[in-house]
Scaffold this active site. Structure first.
Site, short mmCIF file in Angstrom:
data_model
loop_
_atom_site.label_atom_id
_atom_site.label_comp_id
_atom_site.label_asym_id
_atom_site.label_seq_id
_atom_site.Cartn_x
_atom_site.Cartn_y
_atom_site.Cartn_z
N HIS A 205 -4.42 -6.37 -2.83
CA HIS A 205 -4.50 -4.92 -2.62
C HIS A 205 -5.84 -4.56 -1.99
O HIS A 205 -6.85 -5.19 -2.29
CB HIS A 205 -4.30 -4.21 -3.95
CG HIS A 205 -4.20 -2.72 -3.81
ND1 HIS A 205 -5.30 -1.92 -3.69
CD2 HIS A 205 -3.12 -1.92 -3.77
CE1 HIS A 205 -4.89 -0.66 -3.57
NE2 HIS A 205 -3.57 -0.63 -3.61
N ASP A 325 3.24 3.68 -3.51
CA ASP A 325 1.80 3.82 -3.73
C ASP A 325 1.53 5.07 -4.56
O ASP A 325 0.56 5.80 -4.33
CB ASP A 325 1.01 3.85 -2.41
CG ASP A 325 -0.45 3.41 -2.61
OD1 ASP A 325 -0.78 2.98 -3.73
OD2 ASP A 325 -1.23 3.50 -1.66
MN MN Z 1 -2.24 1.12 -3.48
#
Ligand code: MN
Length: 368
Positions: A205, A325
Site C-alpha cells: 500500500h 478505499d
Molecule cells: Mn488505501
C-alpha cells in the site's frame, strides 16, 4: 432487517444467477456479490500514536501529510474521515448494506505501523490484528482482514505473520518503504518467504515518497495520491521485480492498488529496455512475466473505465480486484463504477469477488 438476513441474501445472489435482481436507489442491478479489498480502519491508540508522529520534527513527506491530517481543529472533511476510520460495525455496515457490498477486506490505515519505533510497531501490529480477528469473528461473512506487521523488526514480523494466519486473517499489509528501505533488501527476505510459504498475499500500500526521492514532490501538492504515492509504490514494485527476489519466492503474491500504481501501461517498455540488464543479472523472467505471475492489481481510487479495460486486457481479468478505499474513496461511486464497467459478466464476476475469494482464501460457505 438484521445483518444475518442481508448476509444470506447477498450470499445467495452471488451464487445463484437465476435469482431475481434487486435494484439499488440509483436503479442499478444488485445481482453481484461484491468484495472490496482495500478498506481502511484505525483505532484510538493507533490514531493517537500517529498524532504523536505528526508532532515530531522529522521533515519527511509522510510527517508533513500527518500534520495536515491530525492538525487541530480538524477540517470537517477530516472529521468525517477520522470517525469512519474508527468505526467498524455501525456506519460502515450500514453503508455496505446500502451499496450491496457483501464484504470488506480490512487493513490498518496508511502508514499503518510502518513509521513507529520497532517496539511500538510490534505492539501496535498485535493490537490491530487482535481487533481484526475479533471483528471477523463477529461478522465472518462481512469482513476479512490483512494483518499489520512490523517490518522494522523482521523476526517479530515473521512471528506475527504466522500467528495472524493461524488466527484466520487473510494476508498482510505493508505501507511501502520502512525507514526509506524497500523489500528487495536481503534483510526483508524472510518476510517475503514467509508470505509465500503461508500462501498469503502482501498488499503493498502507498505512503509518501521516501526521503531519497522526496525533493520534486514538495511542490504543487504532488506528494500524495495525485502522483507521489504511485511513484513511491510503483518504484517499490519495480525494485522487487528487478532484484531477482521473485526467483527465490516464485509463489509469492503481491497486490498493488490504484490500477497497478502506473506499471501496467509501461510493462512493454520496461521489458524492451531492460533485456540486457535482465540477462546480465540472470533473472529468469521478464518484468512483465513476473508481474503477470506474482502481482494482482486493484481498482482503488481510479474509477476510470478506460483504465480498467486496459488492466483487464493487459493482465487478464483474473489479476484485477475491486476496491473502494473506504473511507477515503466513496463506496457509492466505487460501486457504481464497477456496476457499469464495460467488461463481460464473467470478467466482472472475477473482479467483483471471485479473485478476492481465491487470493485471500475467503471461504464464506464455511463461515457461521
Ligand atoms: Mn488505501
Amino acid at each position: 432487517m438484521s445483518n444475518d438476513t442481508i448476509d444470506r441474501r447477498t450470499f445467495l445472489l452471488g451464487t445463484a444467477a437465476a435469482a431475481a435482481p434487486l435494484m439499488t436507489s440509483a436503479g442499478e442491478c444488485r445481482q453481484w456479490r461484491r468484495i472490496a479489498v482495500e478498506e481502511a480502519f484505525s483505532f484510538r491508540q493507533h490514531a493517537q500514536a500517529l498524532e504523536g508522529t505528526a508532532r515530531s520534527n522529522d521533515d519527511s513527506l509522510d510527517v508533513e501529510f500527518l500534520r495536515k491530517l491530525y492538525a487541530q481543529p480538524r477540517a470537517r472533511m477530516f472529521e468525517d474521515m477520522h470517525r469512519r476510520l474508527l468505526d467498524l460495525e455501525e456506519e460502515r455496515l450500514k453503508i455496505m448494506d446500502r451499496d450491496g457490498v457483501a464484504m470488506q477486506v480490512l487493513s490498518l490505515t496508511s502508514p499503518g505501523v510502518q513509521m513507529f519505533a520497532p517496539a511500538v510497531a510490534v505492539d501496535m501490529a498485535r493490537v490491530a490484528n487482535d481487533i481484526l480477528v475479533d471483528v471477523i469473528k463477529r461478522h465472518p461473512r462481512r469482513f476479512a482482514g490483512l494483518a499489520s506487521i512490523s517490518t522494522q523488526d523482521v523476526e517479530a514480523a515473521v512471528k506475527e505473520m504466522r500467528h495472524s494466519i493461524e488466527r484466520g486473517l487473510h494476508g498482510f499489509i505493508i505501507n511501502s518503504h520502512t525507514d526509506d528501505k524497500y523489500l528487495d533488501e536481503p534483510e526483508f527476505f524472510p518476510i517475503l518467504k514467509t508470505a509465500e510459504e503461508l500462501r498469503a498475499p502482501i498488499y503493498l500500500h502507498p505512503r509518501s515518497p521516501s526521503k531519497g526521492m522526496a525533493g520534486p514532490f514538495r511542490k504543487y501538492g504532488l506528494s500524495g495520491a495525485s502522483w507521489g504515492y504511485q511513484v513511491e509504490t510503483g518504484t517499490h514494485a519495480l525494485l522487487i521485480l528487478m532484484s531477482g527476489v521473485l526467483d527465490r519466492a516464485p509463489g509469492l503474491t503481491l497486490i498493488l492498488g490504484h490500477m497497478g500504481e502506473g506499471i501496467p501501461p509501461v510493462l512493454w517498455r520496461i521489458d524492451n529496455i531492460s533485456e540486457s540488464y535482465r540477462k546480465q543479472a540472470g533473472l529468469k523472467l521478464k518484468a512483465s512475466e513476473y508481474f503477470q505471475r506474482n502481482f494482482m492489481v486493484t481498482t482503488s481510487g481510479v474509477e476510470d473505465h478506460v483504465t480498467l479495460r486496459a488492466c483487464v486486457d493487459r493482465l487478464g481479468a483474473d489479476r484485477v480486484m475491486w476496491a473502494i478505499d473506504y473511507p477515503y474513496g466513496s463506496s457509492e461511486t466505487a460501486t457504481h463504477f464497477m456496476n457499469t464497467a464495460p467488461i463481460s459478466d464473467t470478467d466482472k464476476e472475477m473482479v467483483f469477488y471471485a479473485n478476492a475469494e481465491r487470493v485471500f482464501r475467503i471461504n464464506v460457505s464455511s463461515a457461521h
